[in-house]
Design a protein around this motif. Structure first.
Motif, PDB file in Angstrom:
ATOM      1  N   VAL A 272       0.860  -1.174   0.000  1.00 51.31           N
ATOM      2  CA  VAL A 272       0.000   0.000   0.000  1.00 51.31           C
ATOM      3  C   VAL A 272       0.899   1.227   0.000  1.00 51.31           C
ATOM      4  CG1 VAL A 272      -1.893   1.196   1.162  1.00 51.31           C
ATOM      5  CG2 VAL A 272      -1.664  -1.288   1.365  1.00 51.31           C
ATOM      6  N   ARG A 273       0.545   2.199  -0.777  1.00 56.35           N
ATOM      7  CA  ARG A 273       1.404   3.369  -0.901  1.00 56.35           C
ATOM      8  C   ARG A 273       1.652   4.042   0.445  1.00 56.35           C
ATOM      9  NH1 ARG A 273       0.493   8.773  -4.568  1.00 56.35           N
ATOM     10  NH2 ARG A 273       2.666   9.421  -4.577  1.00 56.35           N
ATOM     11  N   SER A 274       2.915   4.333   0.720  1.00 51.15           N
ATOM     12  CA  SER A 274       3.295   5.017   1.949  1.00 51.15           C
ATOM     13  C   SER A 274       3.550   6.488   1.660  1.00 51.15           C
ATOM     14  CB  SER A 274       4.552   4.377   2.552  1.00 51.15           C
ATOM     15  OG  SER A 274       5.624   4.428   1.622  1.00 51.15           O
ATOM     16  N   PHE A 275       3.668   7.286   2.722  1.00 53.32           N
ATOM     17  CA  PHE A 275       3.834   8.732   2.562  1.00 53.32           C
ATOM     18  C   PHE A 275       5.033   9.230   3.358  1.00 53.32           C
ATOM     19  CE2 PHE A 275      -0.693   7.751   2.121  1.00 53.32           C
ATOM     20  CZ  PHE A 275      -0.927   8.246   0.848  1.00 53.32           C
ATOM     21  N   LYS A 276       5.774  10.144   2.766  1.00 49.51           N
ATOM     22  CA  LYS A 276       6.935  10.725   3.418  1.00 49.51           C
ATOM     23  C   LYS A 276       6.501  11.647   4.564  1.00 49.51           C
ATOM     24  CE  LYS A 276      10.194   9.031   0.737  1.00 49.51           C
ATOM     25  NZ  LYS A 276      11.261   8.155   1.261  1.00 49.51           N
ATOM     26  N   LYS A 277       7.373  11.774   5.569  1.00 54.31           N
ATOM     27  CA  LYS A 277       7.053  12.595   6.737  1.00 54.31           C
ATOM     28  C   LYS A 277       6.860  14.060   6.371  1.00 54.31           C
ATOM     29  CE  LYS A 277       9.327   9.655  10.173  1.00 54.31           C
ATOM     30  NZ  LYS A 277      10.405   9.565  11.201  1.00 54.31           N
ATOM     31  N   TRP A 278       7.567  14.524   5.335  1.00 52.92           N
ATOM     32  CA  TRP A 278       7.460  15.932   4.956  1.00 52.92           C
ATOM     33  C   TRP A 278       6.221  16.234   4.124  1.00 52.92           C
ATOM     34  CZ3 TRP A 278       7.633  14.901  -0.108  1.00 52.92           C
ATOM     35  CH2 TRP A 278       8.556  13.974  -0.602  1.00 52.92           C
ATOM     36  N   CYS A 279       5.454  15.197   3.829  1.00 48.36           N
ATOM     37  CA  CYS A 279       4.255  15.370   3.004  1.00 48.36           C
ATOM     38  C   CYS A 279       2.992  15.244   3.842  1.00 48.36           C
ATOM     39  CB  CYS A 279       4.241  14.317   1.895  1.00 48.36           C
ATOM     40  SG  CYS A 279       2.717  14.272   0.935  1.00 48.36           S
ATOM     41  N   SER A 280       2.084  16.208   3.698  1.00 48.80           N
ATOM     42  CA  SER A 280       0.733  16.085   4.255  1.00 48.80           C
ATOM     43  C   SER A 280      -0.164  15.739   3.073  1.00 48.80           C
ATOM     44  CB  SER A 280       0.292  17.391   4.912  1.00 48.80           C
ATOM     45  OG  SER A 280       1.144  17.725   5.982  1.00 48.80           O
ATOM     46  N   PRO A 281      -0.389  14.445   2.824  1.00 52.39           N
ATOM     47  CA  PRO A 281      -1.055  14.026   1.590  1.00 52.39           C
ATOM     48  C   PRO A 281      -2.563  14.251   1.626  1.00 52.39           C
ATOM     49  CG  PRO A 281      -0.674  12.130   2.981  1.00 52.39           C
ATOM     50  CD  PRO A 281      -0.050  13.302   3.690  1.00 52.39           C
ATOM     51  N   VAL A 282      -3.146  14.197   0.450  1.00 51.86           N
ATOM     52  CA  VAL A 282      -4.596  14.129   0.323  1.00 51.86           C
ATOM     53  C   VAL A 282      -4.916  12.817  -0.378  1.00 51.86           C
ATOM     54  CG1 VAL A 282      -5.004  16.602   0.327  1.00 51.86           C
ATOM     55  CG2 VAL A 282      -4.502  15.463  -1.829  1.00 51.86           C
ATOM     56  N   HIS A 283      -6.095  12.317  -0.133  1.00 47.82           N
ATOM     57  CA  HIS A 283      -6.453  11.015  -0.678  1.00 47.82           C
ATOM     58  C   HIS A 283      -7.209  11.207  -1.985  1.00 47.82           C
ATOM     59  CE1 HIS A 283      -7.465   6.901  -1.031  1.00 47.82           C
ATOM     60  NE2 HIS A 283      -8.718   7.008  -0.669  1.00 47.82           N
ATOM     61  N   TRP A 284      -6.484  11.085  -3.107  1.00 47.64           N
ATOM     62  CA  TRP A 284      -7.174  11.142  -4.393  1.00 47.64           C
ATOM     63  C   TRP A 284      -7.462   9.726  -4.891  1.00 47.64           C
ATOM     64  CZ3 TRP A 284      -5.436  10.610  -9.836  1.00 47.64           C
ATOM     65  CH2 TRP A 284      -6.498  10.887 -10.714  1.00 47.64           C
TER      66      TRP A 284
END
Length: 371
Positions: A272-284
């Motif tokens: 499952v795609r992970s996210f970097k700490k410096w990124c505040s992602p949005v769920h597209w």
């Protein structure tokens, strides 16, 4: 069938569109265009926003506003929807492709410098599927070589990089409001910038290169070779109604992402795609990678038969028929690998908890049968 996406529309959208019809302001002039542009600029904390007919047209305007054309070069990631590359081509500039970082799925900043020549004028950054590119090193490279940075933020509106809204870090940025995006106007896009010069050029080019004046005698004076890239008042009305509730939309979609991640992380055969700490992602889009590539397509067909509309990852740009003769597969190992092994699961705002559980259970069932 659980669709890959359903547009998030509310009662205010119908109310605002009805107002456009009742007042006869249905075309490319009207109060909602200005309201939408002003609200988008405020949301992103930028000075200027130019609403357009699509993100593709916004990309074209962004490139043209930087006076980039024949004889120039623009660097672009290899794994992206084809629009950025096509608009680079249509602008007359040469397309220079760079492989992606397999974790962010955005352009690999470590591979940018070797593609820079004296003809390079800009770096096109695509914030892919809700996750930002690593902007600090990209901006450092851009400043070192005096390059402009264009952010394609079609898929990540509301996302942040180290606290900064995506679309506000480079020189100019674009947004998409197509029906499957986080907020929609049916079709539509926008250009964001803090540069008055860039904004003014976009305003003129958007409307056939015509002057903007209140003097009725000076209408239809064309200052440039422009385009019809205008957004309609009705489109802006729909977009404005969505922007009013965007924080609620983002919160709900991020909760969906957390549930997907919790349930899918139990399946050893996928990542499952992970996210970097410096990124505040949005769920597209919910993106998963299947470790055994030969099972990716089988999984998509299986889910389709079970009433789930899963989609394959986009193809690398360099493999498009009009670009492939200019590039070699060996330079794009990451984009090829991700493209062949990844897929998207339904990611609509309206997706219920029970539907997400149903989807994840079907994915589990597939790998139980194909271990």
């Amino acid at each position: 069938m659980i669709p890959i996406f359903i547009p998030h529309l509310n009662k205010k959208a119908k109310k605002y569109v009805s107002k456009c019809i009742d007042t006869n302001w249905i075309s490319s002039q009207g109060t909602y265009i200005h309201k939408f542009e002003k609200a988008l600029a405020k949301f992103h904390k930028v000075k200027y926003c130019v609403a357009t007919s699509s993100c593709t047209s916004a990309l074209h305007l962004a490139i043209k506003s930087l006076n980039i054309g024949k004889g120039d070069e623009i660097i672009c990631p290899d794994l992206t929807f084809l629009a950025p590359a096509n608009m680079i081509f249509h602008s007359g500039a040469k397309l220079k492709l760079v492989d992606i970082n397999p974790e962010t799925l955005a352009i690999d900043h470590k591979k940018i410098e070797k593609e820079i020549t004296k003809k390079t004028k800009a770096i096109m950054v695509v914030h892919q599927f809700g996750h930002s590119a690593d902007m600090d090193p990209i901006m450092k490279i851009a400043r070192k070589y005096n390059l402009k940075v264009i952010e394609d933020n079609a898929e990540s509106i509301g996302g942040k990089y180290k606290g900064k809204k995506l679309g506000t870090i480079g020189d100019v940025a674009t947004l998409s409001f197509y029906a499957n995006k986080i907020i929609t106007s049916g079709e539509g896009g926008a250009v964001l910038t803090n540069s008055k010069k860039i904004a003014e050029k976009c305003y003129i080019l958007r409307d056939h290169g015509m002057t903007k004046t209140s003097d009725p005698i000076r209408r239809y004076i064309h200052l440039d070779l422009g385009y019809n890239y205008r957004m309609t008042n009705m489109q802006a009305a729909v977009g404005f109604s969505q922007l009013e509730v965007i924080n609620k939309i983002l919160k709900k979609r991020n909760n969906q992402m957390l549930l997907y991640k919790k349930l899918l992380s139990q399946i050893n055969e996928i990542k499952v795609r992970s996210f970097k700490k410096w990124c505040s992602p949005v769920h597209w889009m919910t993106t998963i990678t299947v470790f055994k590539k030969n099972l990716r397509n089988k999984l998509i067909y299986f889910l389709f038969d079970e009433g789930i509309d899963a989609r394959p990852m986009i193809y690398p740009v360099h493999q498009a028929y009009h670009f492939k003769k200019h590039f070699d597969d060996k330079n794009f190992k990451n984009s090829i690998n991700i493209s062949k092994s990844s897929l998207h699961l339904p990611s609509s705002t309206y997706l219920s908890t029970s539907e997400i559980k149903f989807i994840c259970n079907k994915v589990k069932l597939f790998f139980k049968r194909n271990h």
